[in-house]
Design a protein around this motif. Structure first.
Motif, short mmCIF file in Angstrom:
data_model
loop_
_atom_site.label_atom_id
_atom_site.label_comp_id
_atom_site.label_asym_id
_atom_site.label_seq_id
_atom_site.Cartn_x
_atom_site.Cartn_y
_atom_site.Cartn_z
N PHE A 35 -4.00 -0.90 7.33
CA PHE A 35 -2.78 -1.60 7.69
C PHE A 35 -1.70 -1.42 6.63
N VAL A 36 -2.06 -1.57 5.37
CA VAL A 36 -1.07 -1.41 4.31
C VAL A 36 -0.54 0.02 4.28
N ASP A 37 -1.41 1.00 4.46
CA ASP A 37 -0.96 2.39 4.52
C ASP A 37 0.00 2.61 5.68
N PHE A 38 -0.28 1.95 6.80
CA PHE A 38 0.57 2.08 7.99
C PHE A 38 1.95 1.47 7.71
N VAL A 39 1.96 0.30 7.06
CA VAL A 39 3.23 -0.33 6.69
C VAL A 39 4.00 0.57 5.75
N ASP A 40 3.33 1.10 4.74
CA ASP A 40 3.99 1.97 3.77
C ASP A 40 4.56 3.22 4.44
N GLU A 41 3.82 3.76 5.39
CA GLU A 41 4.27 4.97 6.07
C GLU A 41 5.54 4.73 6.88
N HIS A 42 5.63 3.58 7.55
CA HIS A 42 6.74 3.35 8.47
C HIS A 42 7.88 2.52 7.89
N LEU A 43 7.59 1.70 6.88
CA LEU A 43 8.63 0.88 6.28
C LEU A 43 8.95 1.26 4.85
N GLY A 44 8.00 1.90 4.18
CA GLY A 44 8.19 2.27 2.79
C GLY A 44 7.31 1.44 1.88
N PRO A 45 6.87 2.00 0.75
CA PRO A 45 5.88 1.33 -0.11
C PRO A 45 6.40 0.10 -0.84
N THR A 46 7.73 -0.07 -0.91
CA THR A 46 8.27 -1.25 -1.59
C THR A 46 9.00 -2.19 -0.62
N PHE A 47 8.90 -1.91 0.67
CA PHE A 47 9.55 -2.79 1.65
C PHE A 47 8.80 -4.13 1.66
N PRO A 48 9.49 -5.26 1.45
CA PRO A 48 8.79 -6.54 1.35
C PRO A 48 8.12 -6.94 2.66
N ILE A 49 6.88 -7.38 2.57
CA ILE A 49 6.17 -7.94 3.71
C ILE A 49 5.44 -9.20 3.25
N LEU A 50 5.64 -10.28 4.00
CA LEU A 50 4.96 -11.54 3.72
C LEU A 50 4.15 -11.89 4.96
N PRO A 51 2.82 -11.81 4.91
CA PRO A 51 2.01 -12.03 6.10
C PRO A 51 1.38 -13.43 6.15
N ALA A 52 1.36 -13.98 7.35
CA ALA A 52 0.44 -15.07 7.66
C ALA A 52 -0.87 -14.44 8.12
N ILE A 53 -1.94 -15.22 8.14
CA ILE A 53 -3.24 -14.69 8.51
C ILE A 53 -3.59 -15.16 9.92
N GLY A 54 -3.99 -14.20 10.77
CA GLY A 54 -4.37 -14.52 12.14
C GLY A 54 -5.87 -14.56 12.32
N ASN A 55 -6.29 -14.96 13.51
CA ASN A 55 -7.73 -15.09 13.77
C ASN A 55 -8.45 -13.75 13.70
N HIS A 56 -7.75 -12.64 13.95
CA HIS A 56 -8.37 -11.32 13.86
C HIS A 56 -8.42 -10.78 12.43
N ASP A 57 -7.92 -11.57 11.47
CA ASP A 57 -7.89 -11.13 10.08
C ASP A 57 -8.91 -11.85 9.21
N VAL A 58 -9.49 -12.95 9.71
CA VAL A 58 -10.32 -13.78 8.84
C VAL A 58 -11.65 -13.10 8.47
N GLY A 59 -12.18 -12.22 9.33
CA GLY A 59 -13.48 -11.60 9.06
C GLY A 59 -13.49 -10.75 7.81
N ARG A 60 -12.36 -10.08 7.50
CA ARG A 60 -12.27 -9.24 6.30
C ARG A 60 -11.28 -9.81 5.30
N PHE A 61 -11.05 -11.12 5.36
CA PHE A 61 -10.05 -11.70 4.47
C PHE A 61 -10.51 -11.66 3.02
#
Length: 404
Positions: A111-137
């Motif tokens: 996911f982080v690589d995907f964000v970096d690819e499409h938005l750039g490696p220093t583009f700010p992202i602030l995420p909330a955590i969803g139910n599909h994210d808790v397993g590998r949190f």
């Protein structure tokens, strides 16, 4: 400079070429240099009310503006999520406020690589955590470690608290008073903790009232132990002065899940109303996702009783927020899928705008420009999908110091 020294003249005004060109140049010079000042483009900076007096802002309006995108339920499909991310960047957004359910693959690095690819490696992202994210949190290479590490790349974000559970952040594009965003990111419905109390504490300098007791007991915790503190930058408090709106950051609450009445699909009650109501008490915007549609309320004077503010017209293009009155939205068209609305929920009287498969919506995001036009009390928001269609377009006025 001597009285006879010649000033440089723009090349276009030099008398050269055929007679008709010389006459045209002379005519244009007379028009331009005799034009009244009121007809020339204004260079005056915006003003704001401070202590009952109008004061000029020391920063140009375009530099006061802060534009961010709100969206969740992403995935990593370049045909949908990739296009949403590119649209966010092309529209001039300066940060992605992700509302959870990041990649649906339990692959934080992907996911982080995907964000970096499409938005750039220093583009700010602030995420909330969803139910599909808790397993590998948690754990090595989990969302917690990977996302906190990425947030350290972006000095515009200053956060304190526990990432994924209760986090308080400031997004600062510049240092002009009152132009930054105060974001409280909650894990309500996904990770059990004192979410309502945390929100109350984070906005306590601005709001004295509270919403009863914390009603998070019905959430169903999905985290057991191994709590990790995340501190990114240094938070120096809300900065609220208890008086002027212009000296107060915009207040925004973010989490993933919903209450049934505040989504247009088939989700059930998963958060309790405590967080909704505490944010409303502070005049904070409520941003959620989870349901793969878009919906936005009118100004609400109560979420718990689904009461639209009776003091405001039901105007789809504008609303006012203040302590005790705010609005909520679901922005869940991040790219994973687009769902149909539930007719039992879609036609509730508190909805100002909706987008779903039924009205041909595609993946898209809600984008908001805060301090719109250099006015620290205004924001302009619009929901746009990757086809270019706009499903919602409205102005928010904030009044954090309402006259009693």
């Amino acid at each position: 400079m001597s009285s006879h020294q010649r000033l440089p003249i723009p090349r276009s005004y030099h008398a050269s070429g055929p007679p008709w060109k010389r006459m045209l140049a002379l005519f244009l010079s007379v028009v331009v240099f005799s034009m009244p000042a009121s007809a020339l483009p204004s260079t005056k900076f915006a003003t704001q009310q401070v202590g009952g007096e109008e004061q000029a802002l020391s920063t140009p309006p375009r530099l006061l503006q802060v534009k961010v995108a709100f969206v969740g339920d992403h995935g990593v499909d370049p045909r949908t999520t990739g296009r949403v991310f590119r649209m966010i960047k092309d529209e001039g957004c300066e940060a992605l406020l992700s509302l959870g359910d990041l990649d649906y693959q339990d692959n934080p690095k992907r996911f982080v690589d995907f964000v970096d690819e499409h938005l750039g490696p220093t583009f700010p992202i602030l995420p909330a955590i969803g139910n599909h994210d808790v397993g590998r949190f948690h754990g090595t290479g989990g969302y917690h470690d990977v996302l906190v590490e990425r947030m350290k790349r972006t000095p515009q974000l200053e956060c304190t608290g526990e990432f994924g559970v209760n986090l308080s952040c400031r997004f600062r594009r510049n240092r002009a008073p009152g132009t930054d965003l105060h974001l409280v990111v909650s894990g309500v419905g996904s990770f059990k903790d004192d979410h309502t109390g945390f929100i109350r504490d984070m906005f306590s300098e601005a709001v004295e009232g509270t919403w009863g007791e914390d009603d998070d007991d019905d959430e169903g915790s999905t985290m057991k132990g191994n709590k990790k503190k995340a501190k990114v930058g240094q938070d120096d408090g809300d900065g609220d002065d208890g008086g002027s709106t212009s000296g107060t950051p915009w207040r925004i609450c973010m989490w993933h899940k919903n209450q049934r009445m505040f989504q247009i699909g088939k989700k059930e009650d998963e958060t309790g109303y405590g967080t909704y109501e505490q944010c409303r008490e502070a005049g904070a915007i409520v941003a959620t996702a989870h349901e793969h549609t878009y919906s936005r309320t009118y100004a609400m004077s109560s979420f718990a009783t689904q009461t639209v503010d009776p003091t405001q017209p039901r105007d789809k293009s504008s609303l006012t927020i203040r302590p005790g009155t705010s609005f909520a939205f679901v922005s869940g068209l991040g790219g994973d899928s687009v769902r149909k609305w539930n007719p039992m929920m879609r036609f509730k009287p508190w909805w100002a705008a909706v987008a779903a498969k039924d009205n041909s919506a595609r993946a898209g995001a809600l984008m908001c420009t805060f301090n719109y036009g250099g006015d620290a009390t205004k924001a302009h928001c619009y929901m746009k999908d990757i086809s270019g269609r706009v499903y919602d377009d409205f102005i928010v006025t904030r009044d954090y110091n309402p006259k009693s």
